[in-house]
Design a protein around this motif. Sequence first.
Motif, PDB file in Angstrom:
ATOM      1  N   PRO A   1       0.791  -1.208   0.000  1.00  0.00           N
ATOM      2  CA  PRO A   1       0.000   0.000   0.000  1.00  0.00           C
ATOM      3  C   PRO A   1       0.836   1.276   0.000  1.00  0.00           C
ATOM      4  O   PRO A   1       0.312   2.350  -0.249  1.00  0.00           O
ATOM      5  N   PHE A   2       2.122   1.166   0.290  1.00  0.00           N
ATOM      6  CA  PHE A   2       2.927   2.375   0.379  1.00  0.00           C
ATOM      7  C   PHE A   2       3.856   2.442  -0.828  1.00  0.00           C
ATOM      8  O   PHE A   2       5.059   2.202  -0.723  1.00  0.00           O
TER       9      PHE A   2
ATOM     10  N   PHE B   1      -3.055  -9.143   6.355  1.00  0.00           N
ATOM     11  CA  PHE B   1      -3.665  -9.075   7.682  1.00  0.00           C
ATOM     12  C   PHE B   1      -4.488  -7.813   7.815  1.00  0.00           C
ATOM     13  O   PHE B   1      -4.374  -6.881   7.030  1.00  0.00           O
ATOM     14  N   VAL B   2      -5.361  -7.819   8.830  1.00  0.00           N
ATOM     15  CA  VAL B   2      -6.249  -6.694   9.113  1.00  0.00           C
ATOM     16  C   VAL B   2      -5.934  -6.152  10.510  1.00  0.00           C
ATOM     17  O   VAL B   2      -5.178  -6.767  11.273  1.00  0.00           O
ATOM     18  N   GLU B   3      -6.527  -5.027  10.841  1.00  0.00           N
ATOM     19  CA  GLU B   3      -6.237  -4.369  12.114  1.00  0.00           C
ATOM     20  C   GLU B   3      -6.494  -5.277  13.323  1.00  0.00           C
ATOM     21  O   GLU B   3      -5.713  -5.269  14.275  1.00  0.00           O
ATOM     22  N   ASP B   4      -7.569  -6.054  13.294  1.00  0.00           N
ATOM     23  CA  ASP B   4      -7.859  -6.949  14.422  1.00  0.00           C
ATOM     24  C   ASP B   4      -6.740  -7.969  14.632  1.00  0.00           C
ATOM     25  O   ASP B   4      -6.420  -8.318  15.773  1.00  0.00           O
ATOM     26  N   ASP B   5      -6.140  -8.443  13.532  1.00  0.00           N
ATOM     27  CA  ASP B   5      -5.019  -9.384  13.641  1.00  0.00           C
ATOM     28  C   ASP B   5      -3.849  -8.721  14.378  1.00  0.00           C
ATOM     29  O   ASP B   5      -3.227  -9.325  15.262  1.00  0.00           O
ATOM     30  N   ILE B   6      -3.560  -7.489  14.011  1.00  0.00           N
ATOM     31  CA  ILE B   6      -2.421  -6.779  14.606  1.00  0.00           C
ATOM     32  C   ILE B   6      -2.712  -6.433  16.062  1.00  0.00           C
ATOM     33  O   ILE B   6      -1.826  -6.546  16.922  1.00  0.00           O
ATOM     34  N   ARG B   7      -3.937  -6.039  16.352  1.00  0.00           N
ATOM     35  CA  ARG B   7      -4.281  -5.743  17.755  1.00  0.00           C
ATOM     36  C   ARG B   7      -4.135  -6.985  18.632  1.00  0.00           C
ATOM     37  O   ARG B   7      -3.684  -6.901  19.779  1.00  0.00           O
ATOM     38  N   ALA B   8      -4.500  -8.148  18.095  1.00  0.00           N
ATOM     39  CA  ALA B   8      -4.326  -9.400  18.830  1.00  0.00           C
ATOM     40  C   ALA B   8      -2.837  -9.677  19.059  1.00  0.00           C
ATOM     41  O   ALA B   8      -2.437 -10.122  20.147  1.00  0.00           O
ATOM     42  N   THR B   9      -2.028  -9.402  18.055  1.00  0.00           N
ATOM     43  CA  THR B   9      -0.582  -9.580  18.192  1.00  0.00           C
ATOM     44  C   THR B   9      -0.022  -8.613  19.225  1.00  0.00           C
ATOM     45  O   THR B   9       0.837  -8.987  20.040  1.00  0.00           O
ATOM     46  N   ILE B  10      -0.500  -7.372  19.222  1.00  0.00           N
ATOM     47  CA  ILE B  10      -0.059  -6.381  20.208  1.00  0.00           C
ATOM     48  C   ILE B  10      -0.389  -6.859  21.617  1.00  0.00           C
ATOM     49  O   ILE B  10       0.457  -6.807  22.516  1.00  0.00           O
TER      50      ILE B  10
ATOM     51  N   GLU C   1       3.595  -1.151  14.971  1.00  0.00           N
ATOM     52  CA  GLU C   1       2.816   0.056  14.675  1.00  0.00           C
ATOM     53  C   GLU C   1       2.747   0.301  13.166  1.00  0.00           C
ATOM     54  O   GLU C   1       1.720   0.735  12.652  1.00  0.00           O
ATOM     55  N   GLN C   2       3.833   0.003  12.450  1.00  0.00           N
ATOM     56  CA  GLN C   2       3.814   0.093  10.989  1.00  0.00           C
ATOM     57  C   GLN C   2       2.811  -0.903  10.403  1.00  0.00           C
ATOM     58  O   GLN C   2       2.067  -0.573   9.485  1.00  0.00           O
ATOM     59  N   ASP C   3       2.828  -2.115  10.939  1.00  0.00           N
ATOM     60  CA  ASP C   3       1.870  -3.127  10.462  1.00  0.00           C
ATOM     61  C   ASP C   3       0.437  -2.723  10.760  1.00  0.00           C
ATOM     62  O   ASP C   3      -0.463  -2.990   9.967  1.00  0.00           O
ATOM     63  N   LEU C   4       0.204  -2.072  11.892  1.00  0.00           N
ATOM     64  CA  LEU C   4      -1.144  -1.622  12.237  1.00  0.00           C
ATOM     65  C   LEU C   4      -1.627  -0.595  11.203  1.00  0.00           C
ATOM     66  O   LEU C   4      -2.782  -0.651  10.761  1.00  0.00           O
ATOM     67  N   GLU C   5      -0.766   0.307  10.805  1.00  0.00           N
ATOM     68  CA  GLU C   5      -1.129   1.284   9.774  1.00  0.00           C
ATOM     69  C   GLU C   5      -1.339   0.592   8.425  1.00  0.00           C
ATOM     70  O   GLU C   5      -2.306   0.865   7.714  1.00  0.00           O
TER      71      GLU C   5
ATOM     72  N   GLU D   1      10.024  -3.757  22.484  1.00  0.00           N
ATOM     73  CA  GLU D   1      11.093  -4.072  21.517  1.00  0.00           C
ATOM     74  C   GLU D   1      10.542  -4.277  20.105  1.00  0.00           C
ATOM     75  O   GLU D   1      11.292  -4.217  19.139  1.00  0.00           O
ATOM     76  N   SER D   2       9.239  -4.482  19.978  1.00  0.00           N
ATOM     77  CA  SER D   2       8.608  -4.703  18.669  1.00  0.00           C
ATOM     78  C   SER D   2       7.732  -3.540  18.239  1.00  0.00           C
ATOM     79  O   SER D   2       7.109  -3.590  17.179  1.00  0.00           O
ATOM     80  N   LYS D   3       7.687  -2.515  19.059  1.00  0.00           N
ATOM     81  CA  LYS D   3       6.732  -1.421  18.868  1.00  0.00           C
ATOM     82  C   LYS D   3       6.807  -0.779  17.479  1.00  0.00           C
ATOM     83  O   LYS D   3       5.769  -0.548  16.846  1.00  0.00           O
TER      84      LYS D   3
END
Length: 175
Positions: free
Chosen positions: A69-70, A125-134, A151-155, A145-147
């Motif tokens: 997307p970028f 992946f979608v936002e819910d997937d990343i929030r679960a990972t967070i 956060e890039q993946d969340l965007e 250490e993964s922030k």
Amino acid sequence: MKKIEIIPLEGIDFEEGISIRFGQTIPEIKAVLGDPTAEEPHQLYYDHLEFRLDFDKNGELEFVEIQGPFSRHLAPQIYHVNPFAIEADDLVKLLTEKNDGRIDDSEKPYCYCFLENSVGVWREFVEDDIRATIDELKDNGEYEESKDWIEQDLEKAKFFWTVGIGNKNYYHTIL
């Protein structure tokens, strides 16, 4: 950035007046775009243009996949919007309106195939997937250490990562 117009059921147009159309052969496309970054049987990869071209058994163009997307090199447009600058749900609404027919949403929210205008969109992946990972990373004390990458993946999860267009009935044949 190089501007291109993604034209469902037809191909792509570059701002310089160059057009790539379904049905063109590999030699015809190479004559216009030059040598690809990589080539496989029935596929040409143009990394500097952030797309891949697929050819049918007769060697004719049948599918174009634009990477996102970028985008670093392209400013794509489909139906007058950049598909990588519009959030996923809004892009699905737009493509649904333009499709005027059946949609294969069996892999939603990751992938949609708009059967009438032969447009497909995909993301890993979608936002819910990343929030679960967070949440998991926080529970394990590993979030800080993964922030940066998480956060890039969340965007990135807010958008589709590829837009593909095929010739007429392209998505009907792969179902």
